[in-house]
Write a protein that holds these residues in place. Structure first.
Motif, PDB file in Angstrom:
ATOM      1  N   LEU A 196      -6.188   7.836   6.237  1.00  0.00           N
ATOM      2  CA  LEU A 196      -6.279   9.057   5.224  1.00  0.00           C
ATOM      3  C   LEU A 196      -5.470   8.459   3.842  1.00  0.00           C
ATOM      4  O   LEU A 196      -6.012   8.952   2.949  1.00  0.00           O
ATOM      5  N   LEU A 197      -4.479   7.793   3.965  1.00  0.00           N
ATOM      6  CA  LEU A 197      -3.851   7.277   2.841  1.00  0.00           C
ATOM      7  C   LEU A 197      -4.671   6.513   2.070  1.00  0.00           C
ATOM      8  O   LEU A 197      -4.743   6.133   0.833  1.00  0.00           O
ATOM      9  N   ARG A 198      -5.523   5.593   2.626  1.00  0.00           N
ATOM     10  CA  ARG A 198      -6.316   4.471   1.932  1.00  0.00           C
ATOM     11  C   ARG A 198      -7.236   5.350   1.139  1.00  0.00           C
ATOM     12  O   ARG A 198      -7.651   4.898   0.112  1.00  0.00           O
ATOM     13  N   ARG A 199      -7.893   6.317   2.310  1.00  0.00           N
ATOM     14  CA  ARG A 199      -8.999   7.084   1.061  1.00  0.00           C
ATOM     15  C   ARG A 199      -8.323   7.826   0.015  1.00  0.00           C
ATOM     16  O   ARG A 199      -8.920   7.785  -0.985  1.00  0.00           O
ATOM     17  N   LEU A 200      -7.255   8.357  -0.017  1.00  0.00           N
ATOM     18  CA  LEU A 200      -6.599   8.843  -0.778  1.00  0.00           C
ATOM     19  C   LEU A 200      -6.338   8.058  -2.166  1.00  0.00           C
ATOM     20  O   LEU A 200      -6.672   8.522  -3.433  1.00  0.00           O
ATOM     21  N   MET A 259       0.749  -1.391  -0.015  1.00  0.00           N
ATOM     22  CA  MET A 259      -0.057   0.041  -0.006  1.00  0.00           C
ATOM     23  C   MET A 259       0.814   1.165   0.021  1.00  0.00           C
ATOM     24  O   MET A 259       0.434   2.366  -0.794  1.00  0.00           O
ATOM     25  N   TYR A 260       2.100   1.357   0.766  1.00  0.00           N
ATOM     26  CA  TYR A 260       2.846   2.326   0.794  1.00  0.00           C
ATOM     27  C   TYR A 260       4.034   2.363   0.272  1.00  0.00           C
ATOM     28  O   TYR A 260       4.816   1.142   0.496  1.00  0.00           O
ATOM     29  N   PRO A 261       4.424   3.123  -0.662  1.00  0.00           N
ATOM     30  CA  PRO A 261       5.687   3.130  -1.396  1.00  0.00           C
ATOM     31  C   PRO A 261       7.102   2.663  -0.462  1.00  0.00           C
ATOM     32  O   PRO A 261       7.342   3.431   0.619  1.00  0.00           O
ATOM     33  N   SER A 262       7.843   2.022  -1.124  1.00  0.00           N
ATOM     34  CA  SER A 262       9.017   1.452  -0.291  1.00  0.00           C
ATOM     35  C   SER A 262       9.050   1.013   1.009  1.00  0.00           C
ATOM     36  O   SER A 262      10.079   1.072   1.783  1.00  0.00           O
ATOM     37  N   SER A 263       7.818   0.660   1.446  1.00  0.00           N
ATOM     38  CA  SER A 263       7.633   0.226   2.759  1.00  0.00           C
ATOM     39  C   SER A 263       8.514  -0.802   3.317  1.00  0.00           C
ATOM     40  O   SER A 263       9.131  -1.250   4.322  1.00  0.00           O
TER      41      SER A 263
END
Length: 604
Positions: A486-490, A1-5
């Motif tokens: 918030l990041l999921r919604r975006l 979901m999140y880049p480079s995690s």
């Protein structure tokens, strides 16, 4: 979901404190070689270690260096003049430097510099915060080391939380760390455990027999005896017939229980060292590790036979014993290692154990002990120093834990008392999952880490289970979950593609408009230095304070800096703020899961 995690680390994170200190060191070197620092010669200049601080007032910059004040006497110059001289030699593109009153050097990080650091954070992901140290060490960290005679109590839980977090801190800051649990499975306490279990079994069989006063009275032995008799009845195992069999049975169950409890508290060990190993004869020499240890000490001239330690007169009727010259290593008097009857003291086993540690090649040994072990400090330093002057020994002494809960009748906070041998103490298992007082793993670890080791903890059981922002665990968890939501919604609803590329305006500025944006970014970029300071000071509680500060800064930012309306109105500012959310989520995740051993919920 999140880049480079999950991106593998390609380079260490930037420590802003070390970066600025290095720049000041180079300026001092250049100025000294140019003869511009008065009477300070280049060799003296090379020994100066600049100090970098974060000012309490942001008007004085993002970072400050008070080192010119300390150089004034050696240079025979005014601190302001020294600061101005150093400023002329500083090579810091994109960082503004100022000389403040009194001789301070102040630094304000420029936007291009901050953008590079933010991009580094987003790029490193789960590895952001990890740094290399100029002096890496191989460290053995010993903690908890409880007797396997009963369940772990809350004090053990504190050392488990502190030890595991300190191990994480040391690893993240560039050291090689191994975690060890010393099992106190030899001595009279093991006989008492076996005898206590045997009496409980005989009682359950209907025999009228009393439990000795010095035995273990906890109800856990009744439960163990019940399980044993059920297994015997089912033909799973025979009933023990000797005390040794009862000892081994009780020991095995107690150790397995302790290991399970520690794993539940997210505390792992690389080594479980049994004290019994020190008493077992070597098949080649026929000598135990304790005997070999005393033999080596005698060869080194550290043992003597006497009826009293050096400097004291023998007491009437005293018999000759073997003494270890612990005074030579800072202890207040020499200590007995072998009694007149030939038996060894507990100290003899401790010395043999630390000799074993030294022989394993560690450069530093760290022991975490409770305050009731304060008298052991000098003896343990002697135990290490006698075998190697090069191995560093640290003994961290911590205070204990008191539990408090509101009395439903009086409405007042009352202490939930602990008493280890009566069976009335609150166990670590109780603290985690008891229906009445259990607070869960995350809250247990958080509150057990919340104070410095030399301060006692008054653990508020009511606060730890509150689902409000009064509970700091809930507040920090909520902040991480808020970022994730918030990041999921975006991504899912607004179809925003998250990016790690940080973009500046045409004027080479970050597009920030509110002070909360820059304040949050500076807080997040401080992670490497927060970890370094907490590791060097052996202060895991500082990371608790740091997590709370991130949560406070993020929620101020969230309340004052809109994102969703800006997706169309001002895409560049929207992206900049989204990246602050990404960075906050990442830093909180790293702190919670990588350092503190807590969970990081993505929704609440």
């Amino acid at each position: 979901m999140y880049p480079s995690s999950t991106m593998a680390i390609q380079s260490p994170s930037t420590s802003l404190v070390r970066f600025l200190a290095g720049a000041v060191s180079e300026a001092i070197r250049q100025a000294a070689e140019a003869g511009q620092l008065g009477s300070l010669a280049p060799p003296q200049a090379a020994a100066i270690a600049p100090v970098i601080q974060i000012p309490s007032d942001p008007r004085y910059g993002d970072y400050a260096c008070p080192t010119p004040l300390g150089m004034a006497k050696a240079c025979r110059m005014a601190p302001t003049q020294i600061a101005q001289t150093l400023q002329s030699h500083l090579d810091l593109p994109d960082i503004e430097t100022q000389v403040a009153g009194g001789g301070y050097l102040n630094f304000r990080l420029g936007d291009p510099f901050l953008a590079k650091r933010l991009q580094e954070l987003l790029h490193l992901g789960e590895n952001f915060g990890k740094t290399a140290t100029p002096h890496p060490e191989r460290i053995l960290l010993e903690f908890v080391s409880a007797n396997p005679t009963g369940p772990l109590h809350v004090g053990h839980g504190r050392w488990a939380a502190v030890g595991s977090t300190l191990a994480n801190l040391l690893r993240w800051t560039g050291h090689q760390v191994e975690r060890e649990f010393y099992i106190n499975d030899a001595g009279n306490q093991m006989r008492l455990l076996g005898q206590s279990l045997e009496v409980r079994v005989r009682q359950l069989q209907g025999e009228d027999i009393a439990l000795p006063e010095d035995a273990y009275h906890g109800t856990y032995l009744i439960e163990m005896a019940q399980r044993l008799l059920e297994q015997v009845k089912a033909g799973i195992r025979p009933l023990p017939t000797t005390l040794e069999e009862y000892i081994d049975l009780a020991y095995g169950e107690m150790l397995a229980w302790q290991k399970q409890t520690l794993q539940q508290l997210r505390t792992e060990f690389d080594h479980w060292f049994s004290e019994r190993r020190l008493h077992t004869p070597d098949p080649e020499t026929g000598l135990s590790a304790i005997q070999q240890t005393l033999q080596e000490l005698e060869e080194r001239g550290f043992l003597y036979r006497a009826k009293a330690p050096r400097g004291e007169d023998p007491k009437p009727g005293a018999e000759e014993a073997v003494y270890f010259k612990t005074q030579e290593f800072g202890d207040d008097k020499d200590r007995v290692v072998q009694k007149a009857d030939g038996s060894f003291t507990y100290l003899a086993a401790d010395i043999a154990y630390h000799r074993d540690k030294v022989r394993r090649g560690y450069q530093r040994l760290i022991n975490i002990l409770g305050s009731d072990h304060h008298g052991y400090i000098g003896r343990l330093h002697a135990a290490v120093g006698a075998f190697s002057p090069d191995v560093k020994l640290e003994i961290l002494i911590g205070q204990f834990v008191k539990l408090f809960k509101t009395d439903p009748e009086t409405g007042e906070k009352t202490e939930v008392r602990m008493s280890k041998r009566t069976g009335n103490f609150v166990s670590l298992n109780d603290l985690i999952d008891d229906p009445e007082i259990g607070v869960g793993v995350d809250a247990a670890r958080w509150f057990l880490l919340s104070s410095s080791m030399d301060s006692p903890i008054n653990f508020d059981l009511d606060l730890a289970v509150k689902q409000t922002f009064d509970n700091p665990v809930v507040y920090v968890h909520y902040s991480h979950a808020r970022c994730c939501t918030l990041l999921r919604r975006l991504q899912e609803e607004e179809k925003v593609e998250l990016t790690n590329k940080v973009t500046l305006t045409e004027q080479q500025k970050l597009p920030y408009q509110e002070p909360e944006e820059r304040a949050l970014l500076l807080r997040l970029l401080a992670l490497p230095d927060e970890l370094i300071a907490a590791a060097e000071e052996r202060a895991p509680h500082k990371i608790i304070r740091y997590a709370e500060a991130i949560a406070a800064d993020f929620n101020k930012f969230y309340d004052n800096c809109r994102i969703l309306p800006l997706l169309k109105e001002d895409p560049l500012l929207a992206q900049a703020r989204i990246q602050l959310v990404q960075a906050t989520r990442q830093v909180l995740f790293n702190v919670l899961t990588g350092i503190l051993g807590l969970s990081a919920p993505e929704s609440m």
